[in-house]
Design a protein around this motif. Structure first.
Motif, PDB file in Angstrom:
ATOM      1  N   ARG A   1       0.832  -1.343  -0.091  1.00 35.41           N
ATOM      2  CA  ARG A   1       0.050   0.101  -0.087  1.00 35.41           C
ATOM      3  C   ARG A   1       0.905   1.372  -0.069  1.00 35.41           C
ATOM      4  N   ILE A   2       2.002   1.425   0.625  1.00 32.44           N
ATOM      5  CA  ILE A   2       2.930   2.505   0.660  1.00 32.44           C
ATOM      6  C   ILE A   2       3.594   2.513  -0.526  1.00 32.44           C
TER       7      ILE A   2
ATOM      8  N   GLY B   1       0.496   3.258  -3.459  1.00 28.50           N
ATOM      9  CA  GLY B   1      -0.630   4.139  -3.040  1.00 28.50           C
ATOM     10  C   GLY B   1      -0.879   5.243  -4.152  1.00 28.50           C
TER      11      GLY B   1
ATOM     12  N   SER C   1      -1.007  10.680  -1.730  1.00 27.77           N
ATOM     13  CA  SER C   1       0.031  10.884  -0.651  1.00 27.77           C
ATOM     14  C   SER C   1      -0.653  10.385   0.735  1.00 27.77           C
TER      15      SER C   1
ATOM     16  N   ARG D   1      -0.377   6.719   1.086  1.00 27.20           N
ATOM     17  CA  ARG D   1       0.865   6.404   1.682  1.00 27.20           C
ATOM     18  C   ARG D   1       0.879   6.844   3.149  1.00 27.20           C
TER      19      ARG D   1
END
Length: 90
Positions: A27-28, A31, A34, A37
């Motif tokens: 996911r980070i 993403g 922002s 993230r």
């Protein structure tokens, strides 16, 4: 509690943390904006705290509790500061 049951429960928790770390890392990295993230990083910090707590339970070593407290404070401060100064994505 029987040590075999205790160790098997902790190993199940550790395996679930490994899976959740992989999903959160995805996911980070992936993403779309922002905010995704940021939520991923916040979840990563929370899961890291829980993983350290499982480590403490597994080894009965409480010397890392100070590190767990520092991680919690840094995670909170970083989340608040990033959300405070975040610019809107296009």
């Amino acid at each position: 509690m029987d040590p075999a049951i205790y160790n098997s429960l902790l190993s199940i928790a550790a395996a679930m943390f490994v899976i959740s770390f992989l999903l959160t890392t995805w996911r980070i990295v992936k993403g779309p904006n922002s905010m995704d993230r940021l939520v991923g990083m916040d979840g990563f910090v929370a899961m890291f705290q829980c993983a350290v707590a499982v480590y403490i339970c597994w080894t009965l070593d409480t010397t890392v509790t100070n590190a767990m407290l520092v991680v919690a404070l840094l995670g909170f401060i970083s989340t608040v500061s990033v959300t405070r100064f975040r610019k809107r994505d296009n």
